[in-house]
Design a protein around this motif. Structure first.
Motif, mmCIF file in Angstrom:
data_model
loop_
_atom_site.group_PDB
_atom_site.id
_atom_site.type_symbol
_atom_site.label_atom_id
_atom_site.label_comp_id
_atom_site.label_asym_id
_atom_site.label_seq_id
_atom_site.Cartn_x
_atom_site.Cartn_y
_atom_site.Cartn_z
ATOM 1 N N SER A 85 0.847 -1.189 0.000
ATOM 2 C CA SER A 85 0.000 0.000 0.000
ATOM 3 C C SER A 85 0.887 1.244 0.000
ATOM 4 N N PRO A 86 0.348 2.399 -0.397
ATOM 5 C CA PRO A 86 1.151 3.632 -0.351
ATOM 6 C C PRO A 86 1.727 3.905 1.037
ATOM 7 N N GLU A 87 0.952 3.598 2.089
ATOM 8 C CA GLU A 87 1.433 3.829 3.448
ATOM 9 C C GLU A 87 2.609 2.917 3.778
ATOM 10 N N ASP A 88 2.492 1.635 3.388
ATOM 11 C CA ASP A 88 3.584 0.692 3.656
ATOM 12 C C ASP A 88 4.818 1.016 2.820
ATOM 13 N N GLU A 125 5.777 3.979 1.978
ATOM 14 C CA GLU A 125 6.425 5.123 2.620
ATOM 15 C C GLU A 125 7.217 4.668 3.839
ATOM 16 N N LYS A 126 6.647 3.754 4.635
ATOM 17 C CA LYS A 126 7.359 3.223 5.795
ATOM 18 C C LYS A 126 8.628 2.471 5.365
ATOM 19 N N SER A 127 8.476 1.667 4.314
ATOM 20 C CA SER A 127 9.614 0.885 3.821
ATOM 21 C C SER A 127 10.706 1.801 3.287
ATOM 22 N N LYS A 128 10.314 2.873 2.649
ATOM 23 C CA LYS A 128 11.298 3.811 2.108
ATOM 24 C C LYS A 128 12.109 4.464 3.220
ATOM 25 N N LYS A 129 11.445 4.780 4.341
ATOM 26 C CA LYS A 129 12.148 5.388 5.467
ATOM 27 C C LYS A 129 13.134 4.411 6.097
#
Length: 395
Positions: free
Chosen positions: A27-30, A32-36
């Motif tokens: 998902s877009p939220e996951d 973003e978390k993975s990118k961080k």
């Protein structure tokens, strides 16, 4: 073609390959978390110009071996685009990773294989397995009153890790967990925790679990003593109005729970799990705690390792009376036809599974995985301590 570490701006290329190869969508939220959390210095890829063709992640981890901590390189996320497969790219990446691990002082490497046969070609071998139980609620261990208390939903990492360290250090191949690993890998928001405290208020056992569709799913039950084990089982048994059965995974292969049940006929399965590999034989042996048998043991080993040539060749293995071991390379260049007499011949896979405790010297000899004289096998067996292997984690 170039092998190099990824850059921070190449996250999208890496995650795109992972999602395709491992058939998942974030998902877009996951995302973003993975990118961080993305650490490009841990990702290695083969590039054709700017195009990422294949990749793997090399995690700097530590594991317990006979109570001592060893540096270990964890291989994860190995992936290649389908149109680039069968070109030897994974072979090149793994060979490169072995060199990187040796340079970093990581004398061991673990990975979770998509195919055991595939990674055996590169020197990895099965090193651990786990039991999986499915137990109806009416066959759970009997409820017993214990001293101390049980508390739900404890997320204090220091308390959980205190229990984990005491438990994990009693096995071979368990991870040393740091705070970041607990936060990102263990304390998943979908799982609950329960902790048993002794009368003195000391944490001595915990479990990670969730309840879905009247089934209790426990991924980790860790305890320091029998009282803690009984307290945790009593806690689970008190869910008898909520569940019909429990599924328990990552149970040590030597677990004897069925013997302790009133009715041991419950569903049981043994699951081959991770593979291991000695990366640097000389460094591993020097740190390894052999049995102290009060006298020196000396054997000449012919070790084969196609993908880590620094391990290949004839070695003198010396273990002193106190259990300190050393590997010294034998120069065969002046011997007749470069052949000298050796006590034992074996591959890096057999050496790995032997020293981690997954297999015994006698069995490897019987199966033809070790060649040589029987008395030399017995001498080797005497100095290698026996301990159960286990891994509670995934990467």
């Amino acid at each position: 073609m170039e092998i190099r570490q990824l850059r921070s701006e190449e996250f999208e290329a890496a995650i795109g390959l992972s999602q395709y190869a491992f058939q998942f969508t974030m998902s877009p939220e996951d995302l973003e978390k993975s990118k961080k959390r993305f650490k490009p210095e841990q990702a290695w890829g083969i590039f054709d110009g700017l195009d990422l063709n294949a990749k793997l992640t090399l995690l700097p981890l530590q594991v317990y071996i006979h109570g001592q901590v060893f540096k270990m390189g964890g291989i994860a996320g190995v992936a290649t685009w389908p149109e680039k497969r069968r070109g030897g790219m994974v072979s090149r990446l793994l060979t490169h990773a072995l060199k990187e691990m040796k340079s970093a002082g990581q004398s061991l490497s673990f990975l979770h294989p998509f195919s055991f046969a595939f990674y055996r070609k590169f020197g990895w071998e099965t090193y651990t397995e786990y039991k999986k139980y499915v137990i109806p609620i009416d066959k759970f261990p009997a409820k017993l009153k214990t001293e101390g208390i049980v508390k739900r939903d404890i997320k204090d990492i220091s308390e959980l890790n205190q229990v984990y360290q005491a438990y994990a250090s009693c096995y071979n191949g368990t991870l040393v967990r740091d705070k970041e690993w607990w936060q990102e890998r263990i304390l998943n928001e979908n799982y609950r925790t329960v902790v048993y405290y002794s009368e003195a208020g000391t944490p001595q056992g915990y479990a990670l679990y969730k309840i879905e569709d009247k089934q209790l799913n426990c991924d980790e039950m860790v305890y320091e003593n029998e009282t803690a084990r009984r307290a945790l089982w009593t806690y689970f048994a008190n869910h008898d109005s909520m569940i019909t059965q429990g599924k328990f995974i990552y149970v040590p292969a030597d677990d004897n729970l069925p013997f302790l049940l009133d009715d041991p006929r419950v569903q049981q399965e043994t699951v081959p799990y991770f593979m291991g590999r000695i990366v640097d034989a000389a460094a591993f042996v020097e740190k390894y705690p052999f049995e102290a048998i009060g006298e020196e043991t000396r054997l000449t080993l012919n070790l084969s390792d196609r993908y880590a040539p620094w391990n290949e060749g004839v070695w003198t293995l010396t273990i002193n009376a106190e259990g300190r071991g050393y590997l010294e390379s034998v120069d065969t260049s002046n011997s007749s036809e470069n052949v000298i007499a050796t006590d034992l011949s074996l591959g890096i896979q057999s050496l790995t599974t032997l020293m981690l405790g997954y297999q015994l010297a006698d069995d490897l000899y019987k199966w033809g995985r070790i060649d040589g004289r029987g008395e030399s096998v017995s001498a080797l067996k005497r100095v290698i301590p026996v301990k159960q292997t286990l891994l509670l984690d995934f990467f």
